[in-house]
Write a protein that holds these residues in place. Sequence first.
Motif, PDB file in Angstrom:
ATOM      1  N   SER A   1     -43.765 -36.602 -13.273  1.00 47.30           N
ATOM      2  CA  SER A   1     -42.575 -35.838 -13.598  1.00 47.30           C
ATOM      3  C   SER A   1     -42.271 -35.845 -15.094  1.00 47.30           C
ATOM      4  O   SER A   1     -41.239 -35.372 -15.504  1.00 47.30           O
ATOM      5  CB  SER A   1     -41.380 -36.381 -12.823  1.00 47.30           C
ATOM      6  N   GLU A   2     -43.153 -36.440 -15.886  1.00 47.98           N
ATOM      7  CA  GLU A   2     -42.928 -36.361 -17.324  1.00 47.98           C
ATOM      8  C   GLU A   2     -44.247 -36.077 -18.017  1.00 47.98           C
ATOM      9  O   GLU A   2     -45.247 -36.716 -17.741  1.00 47.98           O
ATOM     10  CB  GLU A   2     -42.343 -37.671 -17.844  1.00 47.98           C
TER      11      GLU A   2
ATOM     12  N   LYS B   1     -31.439 -30.470 -21.658  1.00 48.99           N
ATOM     13  CA  LYS B   1     -30.888 -31.582 -20.878  1.00 48.99           C
ATOM     14  C   LYS B   1     -29.473 -31.334 -20.396  1.00 48.99           C
ATOM     15  O   LYS B   1     -29.009 -31.962 -19.457  1.00 48.99           O
ATOM     16  CB  LYS B   1     -30.943 -32.864 -21.704  1.00 48.99           C
TER      17      LYS B   1
ATOM     18  N   SER C   1     -28.706 -28.674 -19.090  1.00 48.63           N
ATOM     19  CA  SER C   1     -28.899 -27.654 -18.070  1.00 48.63           C
ATOM     20  C   SER C   1     -28.620 -26.245 -18.544  1.00 48.63           C
ATOM     21  O   SER C   1     -28.300 -25.377 -17.745  1.00 48.63           O
ATOM     22  CB  SER C   1     -28.052 -27.946 -16.818  1.00 48.63           C
TER      23      SER C   1
ATOM     24  N   ARG D   1     -36.803 -32.204 -25.578  1.00 47.35           N
ATOM     25  CA  ARG D   1     -37.155 -32.500 -24.187  1.00 47.35           C
ATOM     26  C   ARG D   1     -36.529 -31.446 -23.293  1.00 47.35           C
ATOM     27  O   ARG D   1     -35.357 -31.109 -23.450  1.00 47.35           O
ATOM     28  CB  ARG D   1     -36.671 -33.891 -23.811  1.00 47.35           C
TER      29      ARG D   1
ATOM     30  N   LEU E   1     -36.139 -29.716 -19.255  1.00 45.92           N
ATOM     31  CA  LEU E   1     -36.231 -29.957 -17.822  1.00 45.92           C
ATOM     32  C   LEU E   1     -36.744 -28.688 -17.151  1.00 45.92           C
ATOM     33  O   LEU E   1     -36.532 -27.582 -17.644  1.00 45.92           O
ATOM     34  CB  LEU E   1     -34.852 -30.302 -17.260  1.00 45.92           C
TER      35      LEU E   1
ATOM     36  N   ASP F   1     -36.974 -26.432 -13.552  1.00 47.46           N
ATOM     37  CA  ASP F   1     -36.624 -26.128 -12.162  1.00 47.46           C
ATOM     38  C   ASP F   1     -37.778 -25.328 -11.594  1.00 47.46           C
ATOM     39  O   ASP F   1     -38.173 -24.305 -12.163  1.00 47.46           O
ATOM     40  CB  ASP F   1     -35.363 -25.247 -12.084  1.00 47.46           C
TER      41      ASP F   1
ATOM     42  N   ASN G   1     -34.761 -29.773 -11.588  1.00 50.60           N
ATOM     43  CA  ASN G   1     -34.997 -30.900 -12.494  1.00 50.60           C
ATOM     44  C   ASN G   1     -36.206 -31.716 -12.064  1.00 50.60           C
ATOM     45  O   ASN G   1     -36.190 -32.939 -12.124  1.00 50.60           O
ATOM     46  CB  ASN G   1     -33.781 -31.836 -12.553  1.00 50.60           C
TER      47      ASN G   1
ATOM     48  N   CYS H   1     -39.226 -31.933 -13.246  1.00 51.19           N
ATOM     49  CA  CYS H   1     -39.988 -32.661 -14.254  1.00 51.19           C
ATOM     50  C   CYS H   1     -39.429 -32.436 -15.645  1.00 51.19           C
ATOM     51  O   CYS H   1     -38.620 -31.531 -15.869  1.00 51.19           O
ATOM     52  CB  CYS H   1     -41.476 -32.327 -14.179  1.00 51.19           C
ATOM     53  N   GLU H   2     -39.849 -33.307 -16.540  1.00 46.22           N
ATOM     54  CA  GLU H   2     -39.349 -33.274 -17.895  1.00 46.22           C
ATOM     55  C   GLU H   2     -40.524 -33.042 -18.830  1.00 46.22           C
ATOM     56  O   GLU H   2     -41.556 -33.707 -18.724  1.00 46.22           O
ATOM     57  CB  GLU H   2     -38.690 -34.607 -18.209  1.00 46.22           C
TER      58      GLU H   2
END
Lengths: 422, 289
Positions: free
Chosen positions: A296-297, A330, A332, A371, A373, A375, A391, A393-394
């Motif tokens: 996820s990152e 971050k 959103s 960074r 995010l 969807d 959210n 993965c980053e």
Amino acid sequence: MSAAIEFCHVSKQYRLGYVSSRTISSDIQRWITMNILGKEDPFLKIGETNDRSTKGSSDYVWALKDIDFKIEQGEVLGIIGKNGAGKSTLLKLLSRVTSPSTGLIRAKGRIASLLEVGTGFHQELTGRENIYMNGAILGMTRKEIRGKLDEIVEFSGCERYIDTPVKRYSSGMMVRLGFAVAAHLDPEILVVDEVLAVGDAEFQRKAIGKMQDVSKGEGRTVLFVSHNMASVKSLCTKGILLKNGMVDYSGTVEDTINRYLKYDDTTRKKKIIENVQYVKPTLHITKIEINGTENSESVLLSGQKSLKVRIEGETMEEMKYDVKVIIKNKESVPYATYANGHTNGEISYQDKGKFVFEREIELPSMLCQGRFLVDLSLHHPNIEYQMIAENCCELDSLGYQNSYGQVLQSSVCGFYGMTDIN
Amino acid sequence: MAETECKREQEWTTVIKPRTSLFDIDLKELWRFRDLYTIFVSRDIKTQYKQTILGPLWFLIQPVLTTVMYMVVFGGIAGISTDGLPQALFYLAGICLWQYFAQCLNATSSTFISNAAIFGKVYFPRLIVPLSVVTSQLVRFGIQLFLFVCVYLYYVLFTDSSVAPNLYALLFPLLVVMLAGLGLGFGIFFSSLTTKYRDLTLLLTFFVQLWMYGTPVIYPLSTIENEKLLFLMQLNPLTHIFEAFKYGVLGVGTMSWGGLVYAFVFMSVLLSVGILIFNRVQRSFMDTV
């Protein structure tokens, strides 16, 4: 070129529990708890990170173990690693705040350490008085400070308040004043901990610029600790990766960062698929990859042209679907959306059975540093959602670098720079 | 072992080692940071009475009120002898000296704890801090001494009291150095011990209060007749300093060269031991504070 600093098998050992106790009674209490009741140390406070959190056979812990490396004069060394890897301990040893347990550190020239901005500022004293104070604490003589006073005041941008007690200052002004003093130190070796994390964007730019001047223009040796890969990358020439108190890797700054991020990925347990919030009952998802990894990152390299998305699974009924990807910050706030179903009416069709959906999304030519995010969802536009993973993965974007080596900050430039049509 | 592996071909200016010998005190470094010392001193003086209306006048109000109180309680109610001296002068002398010693001791004894925030971030010779405290207290002492001199001159010139200074008054600077040395010595000794156990801080405040009664501050040594008690009193190095001061300046008291030498040796030994321990603790106290 000769070595400016040399670490010879340096180790630092801490005795657990002996760190945070304050009174005889708490020592007695701990002794009773541990030896009579047979429980764990009630005052145990450090060592909660990394592998050191698991109870070991001894009370001792090595915050640093057998650190052995050299830094050439004029090099800018970035020290990176996770929380608790020993970065700050290393800087503390070098700044002589505490002493090593074994080994030897040797350095040539004056060491100035900036583990904090504005150390020793006294609230009641004026800005001017505090410049003298802070400068002297950092090792300048009164004469040196007097000679640079005007420069320092100008750099801080606090001329108007220079004869006001600093308790009337905003916190930002304090930081500026503190950094201004530090920036005008003339040490042969400068040790900087994450002091850049504070202050506004203008100040950060100024600070990074000043540090670049110091290292590139004046040939000083700089040790820099940060979690901000972008500033490490733009500032440093070499890197050292610390892991559980040991040197895990040392080399060029790029290699070190890559290794750190990779290692960060493999140790991270959360996978993208674990972040799926909703799946239609007739659907079974077995694997999700974004940016070539299930984790996820991951990192968007500078100059990366595309983002790959891959979803594997099985469906019990035929379905019409579309893959939707939203990239947001971050907070959103969405920056960009990929949804061909919506924008172009391109709906895909899938028969019953196993499937692999693959998309390769073109990325803007100039990505910002920051960074983001992601969807991810499968949907039949305006009819139904088959899968939702908000959210999930980053992405850590290293950002586009222009010829001066500067990085476009997403907070300043938005998502990407605009280019010419032809 | 590990040290020998690294080549020694270059001239290093800074070497950071795990444990140095007990006597490894870098005086040169202390000298290099002399500017910091003066800045600390001026900070202490400037900030003490910032945002007060009376400012440095407070330095005078404290001893004046204390003297008046002593005159009422010890001189008036308890009727303790002052060796025939005017009470105001006798008490003021004792209070000024005692205050200086007590302030030095109290302020230096918390060196490590109250400066942990700075010490944890940057290195400079830690001894600078207690030294500057002792010096800034000296300024305060000087102001109070001025008050004492005014009262003193009044009694010498305008009254026919038995105040009779003699040559021993010239010992005064030495006496102040000894007071400072004792305060500093005890202070850094305690501050080194309190990094681990805070209990001692609480004990110390209390202990200093009691100590005053064991020192001839509010009574002359000559009033003590019990042999054992007198012997105990003479073990206290402060006794000799106070008595020598009163003898030289006021003309009454028990001047004893032997006692002064004892006090001086006591001070020197205490100060040396204190500095050694302090120096040892400063290297790693951040791990235990």
